[in-house]
Design a protein around this motif. Sequence first.
Motif, PDB file in Angstrom:
ATOM      1  N   ALA A   1       0.838  -1.208   0.000  1.00 17.48           N
ATOM      2  CA  ALA A   1       0.000   0.000   0.000  1.00 17.48           C
ATOM      3  C   ALA A   1       0.871   1.256   0.000  1.00 17.48           C
ATOM      4  N   TYR A   2       2.005   1.178   0.672  1.00 15.28           N
ATOM      5  CA  TYR A   2       2.930   2.320   0.714  1.00 15.28           C
ATOM      6  C   TYR A   2       3.500   2.604  -0.668  1.00 15.28           C
ATOM      7  N   GLU A   3       3.918   1.564  -1.368  1.00 15.05           N
ATOM      8  CA  GLU A   3       4.481   1.752  -2.704  1.00 15.05           C
ATOM      9  C   GLU A   3       3.430   2.311  -3.665  1.00 15.05           C
ATOM     10  N   ILE A   4       2.189   1.855  -3.516  1.00 18.67           N
ATOM     11  CA  ILE A   4       1.118   2.366  -4.375  1.00 18.67           C
ATOM     12  C   ILE A   4       0.899   3.854  -4.118  1.00 18.67           C
ATOM     13  N   LYS A   5       0.928   4.230  -2.834  1.00 21.56           N
ATOM     14  CA  LYS A   5       0.739   5.650  -2.509  1.00 21.56           C
ATOM     15  C   LYS A   5       1.882   6.498  -3.083  1.00 21.56           C
ATOM     16  N   ILE A   6       3.108   6.021  -2.938  1.00 21.58           N
ATOM     17  CA  ILE A   6       4.246   6.764  -3.491  1.00 21.58           C
ATOM     18  C   ILE A   6       4.068   6.953  -4.992  1.00 21.58           C
ATOM     19  N   MET A   7       3.628   5.895  -5.670  1.00 16.55           N
ATOM     20  CA  MET A   7       3.479   5.959  -7.132  1.00 16.55           C
ATOM     21  C   MET A   7       2.368   6.914  -7.536  1.00 16.55           C
ATOM     22  N   LEU A   8       1.223   6.830  -6.857  1.00 19.97           N
ATOM     23  CA  LEU A   8       0.117   7.722  -7.217  1.00 19.97           C
ATOM     24  C   LEU A   8       0.446   9.180  -6.878  1.00 19.97           C
TER      25      LEU A   8
ATOM     26  N   LYS B   1      -5.509  -1.950   9.237  1.00 18.88           N
ATOM     27  CA  LYS B   1      -6.193  -0.661   9.392  1.00 18.88           C
ATOM     28  C   LYS B   1      -5.224   0.508   9.226  1.00 18.88           C
ATOM     29  N   ALA B   2      -4.051   0.366   9.801  1.00 15.81           N
ATOM     30  CA  ALA B   2      -3.062   1.451   9.732  1.00 15.81           C
ATOM     31  C   ALA B   2      -2.680   1.736   8.291  1.00 15.81           C
ATOM     32  N   ASN B   3      -2.584   0.697   7.480  1.00 16.29           N
ATOM     33  CA  ASN B   3      -2.239   0.916   6.072  1.00 16.29           C
ATOM     34  C   ASN B   3      -3.366   1.597   5.310  1.00 16.29           C
ATOM     35  N   ILE B   4      -4.614   1.271   5.653  1.00 12.05           N
ATOM     36  CA  ILE B   4      -5.739   1.992   5.038  1.00 12.05           C
ATOM     37  C   ILE B   4      -5.677   3.463   5.420  1.00 12.05           C
ATOM     38  N   ASP B   5      -5.528   3.707   6.728  1.00 10.44           N
ATOM     39  CA  ASP B   5      -5.573   5.082   7.231  1.00 10.44           C
ATOM     40  C   ASP B   5      -4.407   5.926   6.712  1.00 10.44           C
ATOM     41  N   THR B   6      -3.244   5.294   6.544  1.00 12.86           N
ATOM     42  CA  THR B   6      -2.038   6.050   6.187  1.00 12.86           C
ATOM     43  C   THR B   6      -1.811   6.128   4.684  1.00 12.86           C
ATOM     44  N   ASN B   7      -2.112   5.037   3.998  1.00 14.72           N
ATOM     45  CA  ASN B   7      -1.695   4.964   2.587  1.00 14.72           C
ATOM     46  C   ASN B   7      -2.834   5.019   1.574  1.00 14.72           C
ATOM     47  N   LEU B   8      -4.067   4.897   2.036  1.00 12.83           N
ATOM     48  CA  LEU B   8      -5.178   4.948   1.084  1.00 12.83           C
ATOM     49  C   LEU B   8      -6.074   6.165   1.291  1.00 12.83           C
ATOM     50  N   ILE B   9      -6.522   6.370   2.515  1.00 13.23           N
ATOM     51  CA  ILE B   9      -7.472   7.459   2.771  1.00 13.23           C
ATOM     52  C   ILE B   9      -6.934   8.825   2.332  1.00 13.23           C
TER      53      ILE B   9
ATOM     54  N   THR C   1      -0.615  -5.560   4.535  1.00 15.88           N
ATOM     55  CA  THR C   1      -0.017  -6.186   5.717  1.00 15.88           C
ATOM     56  C   THR C   1       1.305  -5.499   6.060  1.00 15.88           C
ATOM     57  N   GLY C   2       1.752  -5.715   7.275  1.00 11.40           N
ATOM     58  CA  GLY C   2       3.061  -5.198   7.696  1.00 11.40           C
ATOM     59  C   GLY C   2       3.050  -3.714   8.033  1.00 11.40           C
ATOM     60  N   GLU C   3       4.237  -3.156   8.160  1.00  6.33           N
ATOM     61  CA  GLU C   3       4.387  -1.747   8.522  1.00  6.33           C
ATOM     62  C   GLU C   3       3.846  -0.841   7.412  1.00  6.33           C
ATOM     63  N   THR C   4       3.497   0.381   7.783  1.00  8.68           N
ATOM     64  CA  THR C   4       2.918   1.316   6.808  1.00  8.68           C
ATOM     65  C   THR C   4       3.952   1.878   5.837  1.00  8.68           C
ATOM     66  N   THR C   5       5.221   1.620   6.089  1.00  9.00           N
ATOM     67  CA  THR C   5       6.266   2.049   5.150  1.00  9.00           C
ATOM     68  C   THR C   5       6.994   0.833   4.562  1.00  9.00           C
ATOM     69  N   ARG C   6       6.298  -0.282   4.519  1.00 11.47           N
ATOM     70  CA  ARG C   6       6.928  -1.519   4.036  1.00 11.47           C
ATOM     71  C   ARG C   6       7.155  -1.465   2.528  1.00 11.47           C
ATOM     72  N   LEU C   7       8.345  -1.850   2.120  1.00 13.18           N
ATOM     73  CA  LEU C   7       8.661  -2.046   0.705  1.00 13.18           C
ATOM     74  C   LEU C   7       8.711  -3.546   0.451  1.00 13.18           C
ATOM     75  N   PHE C   8       8.152  -3.982  -0.661  1.00 16.48           N
ATOM     76  CA  PHE C   8       8.008  -5.415  -0.906  1.00 16.48           C
ATOM     77  C   PHE C   8       9.347  -6.145  -0.849  1.00 16.48           C
ATOM     78  N   ASP C   9      10.370  -5.556  -1.461  1.00 16.22           N
ATOM     79  CA  ASP C   9      11.674  -6.213  -1.498  1.00 16.22           C
ATOM     80  C   ASP C   9      12.643  -5.662  -0.458  1.00 16.22           C
ATOM     81  N   GLY C  10      12.124  -4.971   0.521  1.00 14.94           N
ATOM     82  CA  GLY C  10      12.961  -4.494   1.609  1.00 14.94           C
ATOM     83  C   GLY C  10      13.603  -3.144   1.354  1.00 14.94           C
ATOM     84  N   GLU C  11      14.345  -2.685   2.328  1.00 15.58           N
ATOM     85  CA  GLU C  11      14.962  -1.361   2.284  1.00 15.58           C
ATOM     86  C   GLU C  11      15.836  -1.205   1.035  1.00 15.58           C
ATOM     87  N   GLY C  12      15.691  -0.062   0.385  1.00 18.52           N
ATOM     88  CA  GLY C  12      16.509   0.228  -0.791  1.00 18.52           C
ATOM     89  C   GLY C  12      15.974  -0.335  -2.086  1.00 18.52           C
TER      90      GLY C  12
END
Length: 350
Positions: free
Chosen positions: A97-104, A224-232, A126-137
């Motif tokens: 969700a974080y990567e999608i928000k960055i892209m949009l 829920k945190a990912n909805i609230d932070t990265n979608l709403i 799922t996971g942290e609200t700043t999670r990157l699929f392939d990890g940091e970097g």
Amino acid sequence: MKPIPWILKFILLSILTLSIVGSINFILDPLQQYRKAHFYKPIYDNERYLNPGLAKTYEYNQVIIGSSMTENFILSDAKEILGFNKPIKFCMSGATAYEIKIMLDSAYQHRKIDSVIYGVDLFSFTGETTRLFDGEGSLPFYLYDNNRLNDYRYLLSFDTLKFFVDSFVLPKPEVMFDLNRMYQWQHKSNEDDFNGTDRLDEWSEKYGFNPDYSKSEFTLKALKANIDTNLIPLIQNHPETTFYLFYPPYSILAFKDMENKGWLNTVELFKRHLLTQLAHYPNVKIYDFQASKEVTCNLDNYKDLLHYHQRINRWMLEEMKKENYLTSDKGKFGRLNRSLISNIHGCGIQ
């Protein structure tokens, strides 16, 4: 050779080499950061690196975005069925969700967008609200901003040049150069790969679709945190855009697995939270295709326990057009959720 002249010679040679590489990369611009490719046929691959370039240099009014659940959409289908005039896809395999928000956020910097089809893949949230699929970097943030000063990482990189060379030297299916079918994975499978017998065998061998399930990552709090932070915020900041949010129709075996792992109730609460937070926005439409018995119970639609045939992508667009599976209030939400539960036990699949 004395050390100082040798060092100076090394420095000058390094500068010359990097200057040559930088000039070639700027002219070729394989990730289309500065201009749309016009003297070669670009390949649509390496999504997390290519997407920000397309956002800057391509014309589009509509965006299709999400994980692999959205990669098989065909742009001409979106034009034909939903009346889109300039759609583009910014999908990312395994997108969070974080990567999608960055892209949009990046896309909105460059173009006005009237519609977004957004695949609400549960695993993206799922996971942290700043999670990157392939990890940091793993996400090149320097390509997503408008700061030309940090473009040296793109221009001076041998990987940039290698991407261009690999695109044309190594054999590639023609479909990878087709904007209309950009990022699709359908061509990697044969029709025979989509069959229920294999899916049942897969189910038996893996004891579910997700043997790596971790309760700590799949908590309702994280979802829920990912909805609230990265979608709403995306929806609040862009009332001019109609958001078509949809839950991808995983196979019914995936939902059996969720039930077995005790995650199904969490999924329902996740969806309920999303509905509560977003249904009152006039620019939001939420579709729950996971309630579709005709799709999820027919295992011949799947190449694994989650991913469906490309014809299902077209079917979803048609259902959006008809406004079927729309969860606009709690009553419809309840009926669709009961259909899903009923299908888990009523498909005749043991």
